[in-house]
Scaffold this active site. Sequence first.
Site, short mmCIF file in Angstrom:
data_model
loop_
_atom_site.label_atom_id
_atom_site.label_comp_id
_atom_site.label_asym_id
_atom_site.label_seq_id
_atom_site.Cartn_x
_atom_site.Cartn_y
_atom_site.Cartn_z
N SER A 134 -131.45 70.42 32.95
CA SER A 134 -132.39 71.18 32.36
C SER A 134 -132.54 70.75 30.77
O SER A 134 -133.60 70.88 30.22
CB SER A 134 -132.18 72.81 32.25
OG SER A 134 -130.68 72.84 31.77
N TYR A 173 -112.01 67.06 24.83
CA TYR A 173 -113.29 66.32 25.46
C TYR A 173 -113.04 65.12 25.87
O TYR A 173 -113.23 64.68 26.99
CB TYR A 173 -114.39 66.40 24.22
CG TYR A 173 -115.71 65.69 24.69
CD1 TYR A 173 -116.58 66.41 25.65
CD2 TYR A 173 -115.79 64.46 24.33
CE1 TYR A 173 -117.59 65.84 26.04
CE2 TYR A 173 -117.06 63.70 24.39
CZ TYR A 173 -118.18 64.74 25.56
OH TYR A 173 -119.11 63.93 25.88
N LYS A 195 -113.07 63.46 29.60
CA LYS A 195 -113.87 62.16 29.99
C LYS A 195 -113.05 61.00 30.45
O LYS A 195 -113.74 60.36 31.29
CB LYS A 195 -114.86 61.91 28.77
CG LYS A 195 -115.59 62.96 28.28
CD LYS A 195 -116.83 63.21 29.35
CE LYS A 195 -117.80 64.36 29.03
NZ LYS A 195 -118.93 64.22 30.17
P1 NAP Z 1 -126.81 69.03 26.22
O1 NAP Z 1 -127.97 68.85 25.53
O2 NAP Z 1 -125.70 69.87 25.52
O3 NAP Z 1 -127.02 69.69 27.68
C1 NAP Z 1 -126.18 70.05 28.46
C2 NAP Z 1 -126.57 70.24 29.86
O4 NAP Z 1 -125.42 70.59 30.73
C3 NAP Z 1 -127.77 71.48 30.07
O5 NAP Z 1 -128.45 71.32 30.95
C4 NAP Z 1 -126.57 72.47 30.42
O6 NAP Z 1 -127.44 73.56 30.94
C5 NAP Z 1 -125.64 71.79 31.33
N1 NAP Z 1 -124.58 72.60 31.46
C6 NAP Z 1 -123.50 72.72 30.52
N2 NAP Z 1 -122.47 73.58 31.02
C7 NAP Z 1 -122.70 73.65 32.28
C8 NAP Z 1 -122.34 74.39 33.22
N3 NAP Z 1 -121.04 74.87 33.22
N4 NAP Z 1 -122.78 74.25 34.48
C9 NAP Z 1 -124.02 73.67 34.78
N5 NAP Z 1 -124.46 73.15 33.79
C10 NAP Z 1 -124.09 73.17 32.77
O7 NAP Z 1 -126.00 67.70 26.70
P2 NAP Z 1 -126.13 66.19 26.98
O8 NAP Z 1 -126.01 65.62 25.28
O9 NAP Z 1 -127.48 65.93 27.50
O10 NAP Z 1 -124.92 65.78 27.52
C11 NAP Z 1 -125.05 65.46 29.07
C12 NAP Z 1 -123.54 64.89 29.22
O11 NAP Z 1 -123.76 63.56 28.50
C13 NAP Z 1 -122.57 65.38 29.12
O12 NAP Z 1 -121.48 65.49 30.35
C14 NAP Z 1 -121.98 65.10 27.70
O13 NAP Z 1 -120.50 64.98 27.64
C15 NAP Z 1 -122.33 63.76 28.15
N6 NAP Z 1 -122.34 62.66 26.87
C16 NAP Z 1 -123.18 63.21 25.84
C17 NAP Z 1 -123.45 62.68 24.56
C18 NAP Z 1 -124.19 62.89 23.53
O14 NAP Z 1 -124.18 62.24 22.24
N7 NAP Z 1 -125.15 63.57 23.66
C19 NAP Z 1 -122.26 61.34 24.28
C20 NAP Z 1 -121.65 61.28 25.44
C21 NAP Z 1 -121.54 61.88 26.77
P3 NAP Z 1 -128.00 74.71 30.22
O15 NAP Z 1 -129.35 74.24 29.75
O16 NAP Z 1 -128.46 76.01 31.40
O17 NAP Z 1 -127.26 75.12 28.96
#
Ligand code: NAP
Length: 244
Positions: free
Chosen positions: A11, A152, A156
């Site tokens: 989403s 976290y 990971k």
């Molecule tokens: P984000 O913008 O916070 O979006 C998180 C997404 O995960 C949303 O779609 C949320 O759904 C969904 N979600 C969270 N908890 C959930 C659950 N229990 N069940 C189903 N869906 C769930 O995060 P992002 O930055 O895109 O991160 C995506 C992935 O990349 C994560 O695994 C994160 O750890 C990893 N990552 C991110 C970064 C960064 O800097 N952003 C860096 C390294 C790794 P809703 O919209 O319904 O809340």
Amino acid sequence: MDKVAIITGGSRGIGRAAARRLAHSGYAVCINYRERRDAAEQLCDELTAAGCRAMTWQADVADASAVGAMANAVREAFGPISLLVSNAGIAGQMQFQDVTEAQWNRYFDVNVKGAFNAVQAVLPDMLHAHAGSIVTVSSMWGLRGASCEVVYSATKAALIGLTRSLAMELAPTGIRVNCVCPGVINTDMVQVLGQETLDELAHMTPLGRLGTPEDIAAAICYFASDESSFVTGQVLTADGGFIL
Ligand code: NAP
């Protein structure tokens, strides 16, 4: 196998960009979300209006039965699942001595057990087809230490172990398993850090900017595609050089 994908956490952020790119490359996509039905449905409407196949599904990835129900709904709508992007995740900053058992459990339930649940839900289709691709989304903090993000970081790192071992176990079946480790990506997840810290992080990134969700979607789509047909068990860091 027809191109059918589940993107957990589709989403918002990285998952949203991956779902969009996959849909435009011919995948029928299931946009999974936990809370933000509005965001998931807005993307679904955008994709269907563009002639793509898309559906939304609410499921907390930590809940195995909810994830199983999602996989069944996708099979019914689009057919067997050929791609899983296990992307849903939660993050937060806290000192280790302040971490409660409930917080520890929730991080592992979403970030690690969520991947376990999703992989188990889609594997029957892939095993039957002797084909398929699984892409996990870890983090550069799964490869390096991260102060105030111990839990976290531990989740990971676990995902990287899961990816490599699963890749070995599944290789004889033709199913590939790979992992993307993003650096600092400009999504909702990092907004809590504040603009000043984000500017600093951009400055600390050798390529001089934060990553975009599209940067990571490109890496995910590489692992999903036949361009990586001889690649499995790999961990691709997409971080602008942050941890070089
Ligand atoms: P984000 O913008 O916070 O979006 C998180 C997404 O995960 C949303 O779609 C949320 O759904 C969904 N979600 C969270 N908890 C959930 C659950 N229990 N069940 C189903 N869906 C769930 O995060 P992002 O930055 O895109 O991160 C995506 C992935 O990349 C994560 O695994 C994160 O750890 C990893 N990552 C991110 C970064 C960064 O800097 N952003 C860096 C390294 C790794 P809703 O919209 O319904 O809340």
